[in-house]
Every structure is written in structure tokens, then in C-alpha cells.
Motif scaffolding. Sequence first.
Motif, PDB file in Angstrom:
ATOM      1  N   TYR A 138       0.872  -1.557  -0.059  1.00  0.00           N
ATOM      2  CA  TYR A 138       0.215   0.588  -0.625  1.00  0.00           C
ATOM      3  C   TYR A 138       1.035   1.288   0.196  1.00  0.00           C
ATOM      4  N   GLN A 139       0.406   2.065  -0.502  1.00  0.00           N
ATOM      5  CA  GLN A 139       1.406   3.385  -0.820  1.00  0.00           C
ATOM      6  C   GLN A 139       0.242   4.406   0.259  1.00  0.00           C
ATOM      7  N   TRP A 140      -0.005   5.492   1.334  1.00  0.00           N
ATOM      8  CA  TRP A 140      -0.192   6.357   1.896  1.00  0.00           C
ATOM      9  C   TRP A 140       0.701   7.649   1.281  1.00  0.00           C
ATOM     10  N   MET A 141      -0.149   8.623   1.413  1.00  0.00           N
ATOM     11  CA  MET A 141       0.051   9.823   0.092  1.00  0.00           C
ATOM     12  C   MET A 141      -0.982  11.131   0.831  1.00  0.00           C
ATOM     13  N   ASP A 142      -0.316  12.327   0.830  1.00  0.00           N
ATOM     14  CA  ASP A 142      -1.179  13.510   0.841  1.00  0.00           C
ATOM     15  C   ASP A 142      -1.292  14.423  -0.262  1.00  0.00           C
ATOM     16  N   ILE A 143      -2.550  14.489   0.188  1.00  0.00           N
ATOM     17  CA  ILE A 143      -3.117  15.408  -1.804  1.00  0.00           C
ATOM     18  C   ILE A 143      -3.555  17.221  -1.391  1.00  0.00           C
ATOM     19  N   PRO A 144      -3.928  17.539  -1.894  1.00  0.00           N
ATOM     20  CA  PRO A 144      -4.162  18.822  -1.427  1.00  0.00           C
ATOM     21  C   PRO A 144      -5.771  19.143  -2.578  1.00  0.00           C
ATOM     22  N   LEU A 145      -6.338  19.841  -2.116  1.00  0.00           N
ATOM     23  CA  LEU A 145      -7.619  20.342  -2.896  1.00  0.00           C
ATOM     24  C   LEU A 145      -7.829  21.214  -3.412  1.00  0.00           C
ATOM     25  N   PRO A 146      -8.245  20.745  -4.367  1.00  0.00           N
ATOM     26  CA  PRO A 146      -9.711  19.772  -4.784  1.00  0.00           C
ATOM     27  C   PRO A 146      -8.280  18.995  -5.721  1.00  0.00           C
ATOM     28  N   CYS A 147      -9.336  18.235  -5.460  1.00  0.00           N
ATOM     29  CA  CYS A 147      -8.537  16.922  -6.711  1.00  0.00           C
ATOM     30  C   CYS A 147      -8.912  15.762  -6.703  1.00  0.00           C
ATOM     31  N   VAL A 148      -8.493  15.151  -7.556  1.00  0.00           N
ATOM     32  CA  VAL A 148      -9.513  14.017  -8.328  1.00  0.00           C
ATOM     33  C   VAL A 148      -9.231  12.510  -8.451  1.00  0.00           C
ATOM     34  N   LEU A 149      -9.923  11.453  -7.698  1.00  0.00           N
ATOM     35  CA  LEU A 149      -9.557  10.181  -6.714  1.00  0.00           C
ATOM     36  C   LEU A 149     -10.065   9.611  -7.381  1.00  0.00           C
ATOM     37  N   THR A 150      -9.572   8.308  -7.899  1.00  0.00           N
ATOM     38  CA  THR A 150     -10.347   6.976  -8.413  1.00  0.00           C
ATOM     39  C   THR A 150     -10.582   5.730  -7.320  1.00  0.00           C
ATOM     40  N   ILE A 151     -11.733   5.759  -7.370  1.00  0.00           N
ATOM     41  CA  ILE A 151     -11.998   4.594  -5.940  1.00  0.00           C
ATOM     42  C   ILE A 151     -11.652   3.277  -6.228  1.00  0.00           C
ATOM     43  N   GLN A 152     -11.036   2.604  -6.087  1.00  0.00           N
ATOM     44  CA  GLN A 152     -10.922   1.325  -5.808  1.00  0.00           C
ATOM     45  C   GLN A 152     -12.611  -0.121  -5.316  1.00  0.00           C
ATOM     46  N   SER A 153     -12.858  -0.589  -5.585  1.00  0.00           N
ATOM     47  CA  SER A 153     -13.813  -1.478  -4.788  1.00  0.00           C
ATOM     48  C   SER A 153     -13.790  -2.367  -4.272  1.00  0.00           C
ATOM     49  N   GLY A 154     -14.092  -2.069  -3.300  1.00  0.00           N
ATOM     50  CA  GLY A 154     -14.320  -2.649  -1.361  1.00  0.00           C
ATOM     51  C   GLY A 154     -13.542  -1.435  -0.693  1.00  0.00           C
ATOM     52  N   ILE A 155     -13.700  -0.315  -0.925  1.00  0.00           N
ATOM     53  CA  ILE A 155     -12.803   0.788   0.020  1.00  0.00           C
ATOM     54  C   ILE A 155     -14.199   0.859   1.200  1.00  0.00           C
ATOM     55  N   ASN A 156     -15.421   0.453   0.931  1.00  0.00           N
ATOM     56  CA  ASN A 156     -15.953   1.042   1.677  1.00  0.00           C
ATOM     57  C   ASN A 156     -17.651  -0.676   1.837  1.00  0.00           C
ATOM     58  N   LYS A 157     -17.903  -0.334   2.107  1.00  0.00           N
ATOM     59  CA  LYS A 157     -19.498  -1.889   2.411  1.00  0.00           C
ATOM     60  C   LYS A 157     -20.769  -0.400   1.589  1.00  0.00           C
TER      61      LYS A 157
END
Lengths: 574, 256
Positions: free
Chosen positions: B164-183
Motif C-alpha cells: 500500500y502507499q499513503w500519500m497526502d493530496i491538496p484540494l481540489p483533486c480527482v480520485l479514482t476509487i477501488q471497489s471494496g473501499i467501503n460497504k
Amino acid sequence: MIHFRTPIEGVERPRMEADVVIVGGGPAGMACALRLAQLIDAHNAAHPDAALSKENIYLLEKSREAGQHCLSGALLDPRSMRELLPSFEKEAPIDGECTKESIYYLTRTGKRRFPFTPPPMRDHGNYVISINKFVKWMAEKVEAAGITVFTGFAASEVLFDGDAVIGVQTDDKGIDKNGQPKANFEPGYNLHAKVTVFCEGARGSCTKQLVERYRLEDPKHAQVYGVGIKELWEIPTGRIAKGEIIYTLGYPLTTKEYGGAWIYGMRDSLLSVGYVTGLDYEDPRTDPHHAFQSFKEHPVLRGILKDGKMIRYGAKSLPYGGWNSMPRLFGHGWMLAGDSAGFLNSQRLKGIHLAIKSGMLAAETAFDALLAGDASAPELATYKARVDASWIREELYPVRNFHQAFEHGLWQGMAKAGLQHVMGGANLGPDSKAHPGYENMRHVNALNPFREGRMQFLGAAKGDRKLTFDKLTDVYYSGTRHEDDQPTHLVIADLSICNDRCTKEFGNPCQFFCPAAVYEMVEEAGEKSSAPEKKLHISFANCVHCKTCDIQDPYQIITWVPPEGGGGPNYDGM
Amino acid sequence: MKILVCMKQVPQKDAPLKLNEAGTWIREDVSYEVNEPDAYALEEALRQKEKHGGEVVVVTAGPARAQQVLREALAKGADRAIHLVDDSFATIDPVSTARAIAAAIESESFDVVLTGLQSDDFGFAQTGVLLAELLGWPHGTIIIGIEKTETGLRLKRELEAGHYQWMDIPLPCVLTIQSGINKLRYATLIGIKQARNKPVKQMTLADVADKLGTNLQTIERLYIPVKQKKTEMLQGSSAEIAKKLVDKLRNEARVI
């Protein structure tokens, strides 16, 4: 340990108030909703000062999208649709008008054509349709008329207040296979309604609760059922024209069983082919899915299907009992319509037009009840009066003894039916009685060891994967999907009967009558000794919601309840 | 946070697909559903809104039938929706889709845009990243965790082989989400009823046409792989056979 689905206890349920709740979005439910919207619109135009709202009229449908659980041949007699939407032929999805029909009696390898088509089977002027597409179209009409359709929600329980039905509870969502709430648990709603109309199709699960509680069926005229197995085939053009209809009797069933086949040309290269087996056979090894597969191996069918491709599969039960088997249609706060109430003409093999008409009449009754502010049984009794005064009775009463005539086999049945035809539907005596079909099933050791010519439909079909298929392959083509992590929705009252008594007496007929390979006897290490014992496994995720198990189980210990809403088959284009 | 979720309607998983007559795409007579990772993106947006307040807007570019995904999103709790309606949106290239979305939200100011990491039908995994480029914002891909910080967002990205990688990102930003991140949550009856009154803004191809540029992608031919099974007997001594086998696995099958 199998955990069976039951409403979760001790949770606060959201409550919603409704004027009318329609349970089930098939032809009956959609027609009911649409007619109700029409009546309210007309009323509001005439009486703007006393307007009624459509805001709190809801339709519940357990499939993910409207029409996905609808299965039929299908042939539509346009009579009721013309009353509901006079110009429907211009916009509804219709495949073709019936142009040519024939009936054959099939022997193992041969065929005999009936010299003429008996009047009830004449289909000129009827339409070949995909009931899935047709209902999807009706749903669009209903929503455009301002009625909310909740797809993906099943009614799991009927709500009672004393002697009255006051609504339904919707299915609990997010329950795991052990019956525990998951992180995304959503309790079912208590949907309170002034009037609840049940249009759940054959053997509806809420309807069953009502039938048992209020003893709605006349024990002398029990409802009797069949199960229809259908496949959609793409075939080379030039074999069956669009709108061509073929019915067959005979092979693979013997003259002792009730049943027959349909072949409908939907387009020049698209064929609806299916086989109905009466759920009143005596040999517990009878496998209706196998009967259909063997039917396709008959030379006539081989010729039609050669080099074709099966593209969809489905199965659904249908009520055959007719006029005398219909349960009481109404009570305090509730009405029954469509197949749930047995509105089907088994002589003409048609029910869609009757389902639509019954839904319309229920809507007219519900509308009057809303206006009167009274949904008591005497008020809703006008529903039955409307049915009696309509062409439904004209059509069903004269054929009230038709199916019952076949109790002692095909030849007697044909003779009796012919006589009834001349005598306005009457027998040479009182009306025939009917007992539940599962009572005909005989113990395995009481059967003739020579199988009486039934080899071709006893036990599971193997399938060659071109012309014929095993159940699992067919289930794949039904598009069935369920959330895996949920309780088993085939609720068995006593599993020890399955694993012991039924094995000895009937040889576990659930393995055979289920057309979706839900029930399987699997060897497990025994509890008492080390010898392996066969135990019932329930692959509920295969269930195509046909209700055959609920109907045909000889001990009547299987109760079909709706799984988490949105699950089930996907009968796209069927 | 004001969050935009880009969603797509795709053919239902497991749907038996048939090619159209021209052999350029599938026949339309299948069931459709929400692209799976987009459903997770929506759920994540709703959770962030529940934690931090703000607004969730959903957008889709597709034919009229695609409105279904917007209605489902509104029923689950999105506040409003934008529908870029045109049949051609189903087949144009990812940069055109990204341009159309950028044009549709021109007058708005979002803090975050979430997309699914790729679509189940075309599987380009480009639209979100291209949208970030067009907006001039930073982006993060394959996100499986989002936490708000004082300066922006802290993200968890899924890399290969359990890293895994942890990173900080400023706003505004675009994120592409992986399936399974939540329920995923279920829509409720009241949610579905309320969704009927939530605004869905319809925009046509003409509304954004001047921003689209040239579509550089067409599908020439789509075909079902022909099943081929060839059995070849290797001859010789054991050592020779082994040598030939290694050669074939390395140079023909390319599995070692």
C-alpha cells in the motif's frame, strides 16, 4: 446448520403510510396501478376541489428491475389491454400477431396433427410477446402516470390488525447467512396501507399467509398447479415464422401425466419453446426440467432447433384450477388479483389478459374505497361483484371443469372436455372436485418397477450442451443472482423429515421437481455412526423463484419466502 | 466538502453478451447496472459528506437509459444529478468524455471529484485521470482509503502484491476509487421516494459540443475469441523433450 430467513426481531422499523399498496409488479399489479392512476386523474379533472393524491400509492416489486421475474410463453389476448390503453398496439413491444397455429400429438418418434384446431386454441388476433419487455413497458407507463414503483423490494410479511390487513412489511436487507445484521443492515419497512392488493403471481408468499389465516380456499376445490420450463432459442430463419404457434400433447409425458408444450415464433429467428408439467404426477422421480429436455430431443424439435443456440432459460409455476379453485378474492383491507388468485384459463393456456383485467377491477374497487374512506370487507366485496359481472366470468365459468377432467389421464380428459364443450362447461353430474396435486405422489416402493414408459423424464437430465442441458447450465442462462451472504429463503419446517423420512418414502423428490438445482442430497459423515449419510443441501442462490417446491413438496414443509430484494432470475427478453 | 461523483451505466455483470450486426459493439438488449467501482465512489462520497458536511452531486454521460444510475444515486442520498444525455456518449473516447464532464461542471466549484477506477465495459481507467488533467488538479488512483486532514486529504492507495502507499493530496483533486473501499448501503423506500423530487439537470451533446474536440477512437471490430485447442506431441528422449518443453513455454506460451 442452515439458518432460514425470518424477519429480524427487536429492531425499530421505519413506517410509511400509504393509501394503496400493490404487492407485485407483473401484468396484474401494473394494470392495477395504471388503472388507479387513470381513475384518480379523471376524478381530479372532474372534481378539482376534492382532488385525490397519487403520492401515496406504491407498487412493490422484488426484482431489481421491472419485468425481470415475469415469465410466460407468451401469448397475449389483447382484450383487456384495449380497455386499459386503447391504443396500446401502437407503442407496446409486440413481437408478432398470431398467423398460423397447429396442434400435434407426439409419440416417441412420430407426430399426429390434429385435423382441426379446437376453438379454444384458436389464436388468431392474439399477439406473441415477451412478457418481460411488455411489463417493463407497462412499468414506464405506471411511473409516467405518477405512481411510485419500488423495485428491489419484496413484501415479506402481511401486517394484520385483528381481522384486517393493514399493509405489508418489506424485506430486511443486509442480513448475513447466520441471521445477523451486517454493517449495512437496513430493516424492512412497515408499509401501512388502507388497501393492499396482492398480485404476487402463482403461489404468492403473502397470499399464502392470507390463504392459511383466512382459509380462503375451498378444500373441495384446491388450487392445482403446473410448472412451465422455457428456453429462448435463436434459430436459422425459415423454420418457424414470426407469429406461428404450435402446441403439442403427449411425448415425453405419458397419458397419465398432465402437460404439453408450446412453440411460439417471436421473430423469424427467435423461438420461445417450453413445456408445462402438471404438478399432480404420481412418480416422485418425475423431473419437469428433464421432461422439457427430452421433448427437445423429439425429431420434430430436433429439426426446428438444429444449429440453433439457446440464449435464455426460466421456470415458473402457474395455477390451473380455474374458476372453482379461486380463493376468496377480498377481505378487510385486501384484495387478490392475477395468478395469485388463479385468474388463468387453463383451456386456452392464457392468463395475462385475465391478470390485467382482474388488476383493473381491483383498481376500480380500491378507487371507490378511497373515495368512500372505507376499505372494509363489505366495501371491497364489490370487487367480486365486478369480476362476476365482467367477461372474466363469461370466459372462466364455462371451462371450470376443464383441468379437473384430466385427473384420470389424457384420454378420459379429452372425452370429458369434449362433452363439457357441448354442455356449456358442465359434467354429467356435479362439478369436479380437486385435491392438491402433491397428494397424488406415491411412495417410491409402491411404484411399478418397470417405470411405465417414464424413463425419459425420471431423474435429472444430463444434457449434451447443444440441444439439451443439465439444470446448472440452464440456471446459468436464467441470469439468476442472489447476495450469497444471506439466510436461506427456502424455509424448511423440519429438516429431519427431509433427511430421513422423505428419503425412505419419496426419495427426496425436491431434487427432481426443482428446475434450478437448489436441492441436492449430499453425502456427509454421519452423526451417529461413521457411515456417510445423505443430507439435504440447499443452494438457494440458484433459485429462480418458480415456487414449485412450495407447491409440490409432499409433506408441505417447504415455505418459499422472498430473499433479499433485488435477487432472483433476470428474464430479459423472455 | 462539495463532491462530484462520476458514474457510468454498464451492462450487467454475467449478462450473456451478443455482438451487434455490424460487429462493433454488443447488442443493447441486456440489463444495465451501475459500474461497480462507481458505486463504491458514491458510497465514499456519501460517507465523507456525513462526516464533514457538504454536498454530493452525481454526473453521468450516456443514453437516456443511464438516468437509472442517477436515480439510484439520488435514492441513496446524493443531493442532485447532472445527465449528459446522448447515445454517442456510450462510445466516445475517454478524453471526450472527460471534456464533456469538465464542460458540464464549468460553473461549479467542487473540492473533490470521485470516479470509479475503471469501467466494467471498456476498462480504460483513463477518464478520471484525464479529467484531472483538464481541470488542472492533482489526482490519485486506486484509492482504498480517504481521510480529511487540515491541508487536504490523506489517501491510501492499493499497489500490487499486498503493498500500500499513503500519500497526502491538496484540494481540489480527482480520485479514482477501488471497489471494496467501503460497504455499500441499500437504498431505502423513503430515499427512493425523496429522490423523485431531487433535481436532475439534463444537458445535451450540443451543450458541450464545442468543448469536445475530435473523437479519436472508434471500434472497428469486436469478436468473440475463437476457441483453439492444439495438441502437439513432443518426441525424443526425456532430456530432449524437457528442453523442447522449456523452449515452448518460454518462447511460444511465454509463461516462464
